[in-house]
Scaffold this motif. Structure first.
Motif, PDB file in Angstrom:
ATOM      1  N   ASN A  81       0.815  -1.218   0.000  1.00  0.00           N
ATOM      2  CA  ASN A  81       0.000   0.000   0.000  1.00  0.00           C
ATOM      3  C   ASN A  81       0.851   1.272   0.000  1.00  0.00           C
ATOM      4  OD1 ASN A  81       0.915  -0.045   2.596  1.00  0.00           O
ATOM      5  ND2 ASN A  81      -1.082   0.003   3.562  1.00  0.00           N
ATOM      6  N   ASN A  82       2.083   1.198  -0.469  1.00  0.00           N
ATOM      7  CA  ASN A  82       2.953   2.357  -0.589  1.00  0.00           C
ATOM      8  C   ASN A  82       2.332   3.350  -1.579  1.00  0.00           C
ATOM      9  OD1 ASN A  82       5.200   3.866  -2.076  1.00  0.00           O
ATOM     10  ND2 ASN A  82       6.252   3.082  -0.258  1.00  0.00           N
ATOM     11  N   HIS A  83       2.191   4.600  -1.173  1.00  0.00           N
ATOM     12  CA  HIS A  83       1.463   5.589  -1.983  1.00  0.00           C
ATOM     13  C   HIS A  83       2.137   5.863  -3.323  1.00  0.00           C
ATOM     14  CE1 HIS A  83      -1.172   7.395   1.421  1.00  0.00           C
ATOM     15  NE2 HIS A  83      -1.049   6.096   1.527  1.00  0.00           N
ATOM     16  N   ASP A  84       3.454   6.026  -3.323  1.00  0.00           N
ATOM     17  CA  ASP A  84       4.156   6.298  -4.583  1.00  0.00           C
ATOM     18  C   ASP A  84       4.028   5.120  -5.544  1.00  0.00           C
ATOM     19  OD1 ASP A  84       4.956   8.794  -3.660  1.00  0.00           O
ATOM     20  OD2 ASP A  84       6.812   7.997  -2.795  1.00  0.00           O
ATOM     21  N   LEU A  85       4.148   3.916  -5.017  1.00  0.00           N
ATOM     22  CA  LEU A  85       4.019   2.713  -5.834  1.00  0.00           C
ATOM     23  C   LEU A  85       2.625   2.611  -6.441  1.00  0.00           C
ATOM     24  CD1 LEU A  85       5.170  -0.082  -6.755  1.00  0.00           C
ATOM     25  CD2 LEU A  85       4.186  -0.994  -4.659  1.00  0.00           C
ATOM     26  N   LEU A  86       1.591   2.811  -5.624  1.00  0.00           N
ATOM     27  CA  LEU A  86       0.216   2.722  -6.127  1.00  0.00           C
ATOM     28  C   LEU A  86      -0.088   3.807  -7.153  1.00  0.00           C
ATOM     29  CD1 LEU A  86      -1.830   1.753  -2.961  1.00  0.00           C
ATOM     30  CD2 LEU A  86      -1.308   0.345  -4.929  1.00  0.00           C
ATOM     31  N   LYS A  87       0.402   5.020  -6.919  1.00  0.00           N
ATOM     32  CA  LYS A  87       0.175   6.092  -7.896  1.00  0.00           C
ATOM     33  C   LYS A  87       0.802   5.740  -9.234  1.00  0.00           C
ATOM     34  CE  LYS A  87      -0.191   9.943  -4.667  1.00  0.00           C
ATOM     35  NZ  LYS A  87       0.476  11.136  -4.124  1.00  0.00           N
ATOM     36  N   ASN A  88       1.989   5.135  -9.195  1.00  0.00           N
ATOM     37  CA  ASN A  88       2.673   4.771 -10.422  1.00  0.00           C
ATOM     38  C   ASN A  88       1.975   3.610 -11.137  1.00  0.00           C
ATOM     39  OD1 ASN A  88       4.658   4.928 -12.377  1.00  0.00           O
ATOM     40  ND2 ASN A  88       6.066   3.622 -11.263  1.00  0.00           N
ATOM     41  N   LEU A  89       1.547   2.613 -10.372  1.00  0.00           N
ATOM     42  CA  LEU A  89       0.895   1.445 -10.971  1.00  0.00           C
ATOM     43  C   LEU A  89      -0.493   1.765 -11.532  1.00  0.00           C
ATOM     44  CD1 LEU A  89       1.693  -1.447  -8.483  1.00  0.00           C
ATOM     45  CD2 LEU A  89       2.420  -1.294 -10.852  1.00  0.00           C
ATOM     46  N   LEU A  90      -1.241   2.609 -10.827  1.00  0.00           N
ATOM     47  CA  LEU A  90      -2.649   2.817 -11.164  1.00  0.00           C
ATOM     48  C   LEU A  90      -2.926   4.104 -11.936  1.00  0.00           C
ATOM     49  CD1 LEU A  90      -4.120   1.657  -7.744  1.00  0.00           C
ATOM     50  CD2 LEU A  90      -3.900   0.322  -9.842  1.00  0.00           C
ATOM     51  N   LYS A  91      -1.887   4.811 -12.362  1.00  0.00           N
ATOM     52  CA  LYS A  91      -2.137   6.047 -13.096  1.00  0.00           C
ATOM     53  C   LYS A  91      -2.822   5.721 -14.426  1.00  0.00           C
ATOM     54  CE  LYS A  91       2.423   6.276 -15.171  1.00  0.00           C
ATOM     55  NZ  LYS A  91       3.694   6.965 -15.167  1.00  0.00           N
ATOM     56  N   ASN A  92      -3.717   6.578 -14.825  1.00  0.00           N
ATOM     57  CA  ASN A  92      -4.463   6.486 -16.095  1.00  0.00           C
ATOM     58  C   ASN A  92      -5.480   5.343 -16.137  1.00  0.00           C
ATOM     59  OD1 ASN A  92      -2.863   8.641 -17.016  1.00  0.00           O
ATOM     60  ND2 ASN A  92      -1.341   7.226 -17.824  1.00  0.00           N
ATOM     61  N   LEU A  93      -5.710   4.626 -15.043  1.00  0.00           N
ATOM     62  CA  LEU A  93      -6.719   3.569 -15.042  1.00  0.00           C
ATOM     63  C   LEU A  93      -8.022   4.110 -14.479  1.00  0.00           C
ATOM     64  CD1 LEU A  93      -4.757   0.418 -13.817  1.00  0.00           C
ATOM     65  CD2 LEU A  93      -5.311   1.073 -16.143  1.00  0.00           C
ATOM     66  N   LYS A  94      -9.132   3.716 -15.087  1.00  0.00           N
ATOM     67  CA  LYS A  94     -10.452   4.126 -14.633  1.00  0.00           C
ATOM     68  C   LYS A  94     -11.315   2.885 -14.513  1.00  0.00           C
ATOM     69  CE  LYS A  94     -10.184   8.783 -16.214  1.00  0.00           C
ATOM     70  NZ  LYS A  94      -9.122   9.104 -15.342  1.00  0.00           N
ATOM     71  N   GLY A  95     -12.168   2.849 -13.488  1.00  0.00           N
ATOM     72  CA  GLY A  95     -13.040   1.698 -13.266  1.00  0.00           C
ATOM     73  C   GLY A  95     -12.895   1.180 -11.856  1.00  0.00           C
ATOM     74  N   ASN A  96     -12.872  -0.139 -11.709  1.00  0.00           N
ATOM     75  CA  ASN A  96     -12.741  -0.794 -10.405  1.00  0.00           C
ATOM     76  C   ASN A  96     -11.444  -1.583 -10.352  1.00  0.00           C
ATOM     77  OD1 ASN A  96     -15.263   0.138  -9.634  1.00  0.00           O
ATOM     78  ND2 ASN A  96     -16.306  -1.709 -10.316  1.00  0.00           N
ATOM     79  N   CYS A  97     -10.741  -1.502  -9.228  1.00  0.00           N
ATOM     80  CA  CYS A  97      -9.514  -2.272  -9.013  1.00  0.00           C
ATOM     81  C   CYS A  97      -9.697  -3.098  -7.753  1.00  0.00           C
ATOM     82  CB  CYS A  97      -8.311  -1.334  -8.896  1.00  0.00           C
ATOM     83  SG  CYS A  97      -6.765  -2.240  -8.773  1.00  0.00           S
ATOM     84  N   PHE A  98      -9.533  -4.411  -7.871  1.00  0.00           N
ATOM     85  CA  PHE A  98      -9.759  -5.340  -6.776  1.00  0.00           C
ATOM     86  C   PHE A  98      -8.421  -5.839  -6.243  1.00  0.00           C
ATOM     87  CE2 PHE A  98     -13.372  -5.380  -9.582  1.00  0.00           C
ATOM     88  CZ  PHE A  98     -14.449  -5.306  -8.705  1.00  0.00           C
ATOM     89  N   GLY A  99      -8.249  -5.790  -4.928  1.00  0.00           N
ATOM     90  CA  GLY A  99      -7.017  -6.244  -4.304  1.00  0.00           C
ATOM     91  C   GLY A  99      -7.295  -6.925  -2.983  1.00  0.00           C
ATOM     92  N   ASP A 100      -6.229  -7.418  -2.354  1.00  0.00           N
ATOM     93  CA  ASP A 100      -6.397  -8.038  -1.040  1.00  0.00           C
ATOM     94  C   ASP A 100      -6.306  -6.974   0.047  1.00  0.00           C
ATOM     95  OD1 ASP A 100      -3.698  -7.476  -0.973  1.00  0.00           O
ATOM     96  OD2 ASP A 100      -3.058  -9.559  -1.062  1.00  0.00           O
ATOM     97  N   LYS A 101      -6.360  -7.399   1.295  1.00  0.00           N
ATOM     98  CA  LYS A 101      -6.391  -6.450   2.416  1.00  0.00           C
ATOM     99  C   LYS A 101      -5.117  -5.622   2.524  1.00  0.00           C
ATOM    100  CE  LYS A 101      -9.366  -9.469   5.093  1.00  0.00           C
ATOM    101  NZ  LYS A 101      -9.456 -10.345   6.256  1.00  0.00           N
ATOM    102  N   GLY A 102      -4.036  -6.075   1.903  1.00  0.00           N
ATOM    103  CA  GLY A 102      -2.786  -5.336   1.938  1.00  0.00           C
ATOM    104  C   GLY A 102      -2.844  -4.027   1.169  1.00  0.00           C
ATOM    105  N   TYR A 103      -3.864  -3.852   0.356  1.00  0.00           N
ATOM    106  CA  TYR A 103      -3.990  -2.634  -0.452  1.00  0.00           C
ATOM    107  C   TYR A 103      -4.936  -1.610   0.153  1.00  0.00           C
ATOM    108  CZ  TYR A 103      -1.182  -4.950  -3.879  1.00  0.00           C
ATOM    109  OH  TYR A 103      -0.132  -5.575  -4.488  1.00  0.00           O
ATOM    110  N   LEU A 104      -5.333  -1.813   1.403  1.00  0.00           N
ATOM    111  CA  LEU A 104      -6.112  -0.785   2.096  1.00  0.00           C
ATOM    112  C   LEU A 104      -5.210   0.420   2.309  1.00  0.00           C
ATOM    113  CD1 LEU A 104      -7.948  -2.987   4.713  1.00  0.00           C
ATOM    114  CD2 LEU A 104      -8.979  -1.791   2.800  1.00  0.00           C
TER     115      LEU A 104
END
Length: 193
Positions: A81-104
């Motif tokens: 759930n590192n903020h910089d990592l998530l911003k980089n991975l999920l940039k430009n994606l729209k919709g729903n993203c499903f993950g485990d509890k580690g992504y809270l």
């Protein structure tokens, strides 16, 4: 090779249904960490669901068709759930993203404003969140990303400890993503409309 893998990920179809997970890449047995020389300054010690390990993490985002949308290779001590990592991975994606509890994460509101809704199971001490029946159904199908991780390990030999230079290891990891892109039998799920 890394640039080619990123370019192929950019060609994947944006479907609006995404799954995120990380996979540990062990480079040395825990008993040999102190004598390990190849990844001495690069690899770190991290903890996964199966205990401590020394190596890296492959963070993957796939769509419901099994295509890799984005990936990052980080040291093992980088949290999911590192903020910089998530911003980089999920940039430009729209919709729903499903993950485990580690992504809270507290980044949820920022992602939601950009058009991406992060959906995870809740922890025991959390309040339940309202989600639609379709989202609940799709959250149960999150195992598709585990299937992709299994293909990367078993078919394309992502994880092994025979590398003698770090550049060879990272080239091999990127090559597995490229090879998976051309794999004809990707796992996929049906997402109701």
């Amino acid at each position: 090779m890394y640039v080619l893998a990123k370019l192929l990920c950019a060609k994947s179809e944006e479907t609006g249904t995404y799954f995120i997970d990380s996979k540990k890449i062990v480079v040395s047995d825990n008993r040999r960490i102190h004598s390990h020389k190849v990844f001495k300054d690069i690899a770190k010690r991290g903890k996964g669901s199966m205990g401590w390990f020394f190596g890296f993490k492959l963070h993957l985002v796939i769509n419901h068709l099994g295509e890799v949308m984005a990936f990052e290779i980080t040291a093992a001590n980088k949290a999911d759930n590192n903020h910089d990592l998530l911003k980089n991975l999920l940039k430009n994606l729209k919709g729903n993203c499903f993950g485990d509890k580690g992504y809270l994460t507290k980044l949820w509101e920022q992602l939601y404003e950009k058009g991406l809704k992060m959906i995870t199971k809740t922890k025991k001490n959390m309040k339940n969140q309202l989600i639609t029946l379709k989202e609940k159904y799709t959250l149960r199908k999150r195992a598709i990303i585990e299937s992709v991780n299994d293909i990367l390990i078993s078919v394309f030999d992502l994880e092994h400890s025979r590398h003698r230079k770090p550049i060879n290891a990272f080239t091999h990891m990127a090559a597995t993503i490229v090879a998976y892109h051309f794999y004809p039998e990707k796992p996929r799920i049906f997402v109701p409309k």
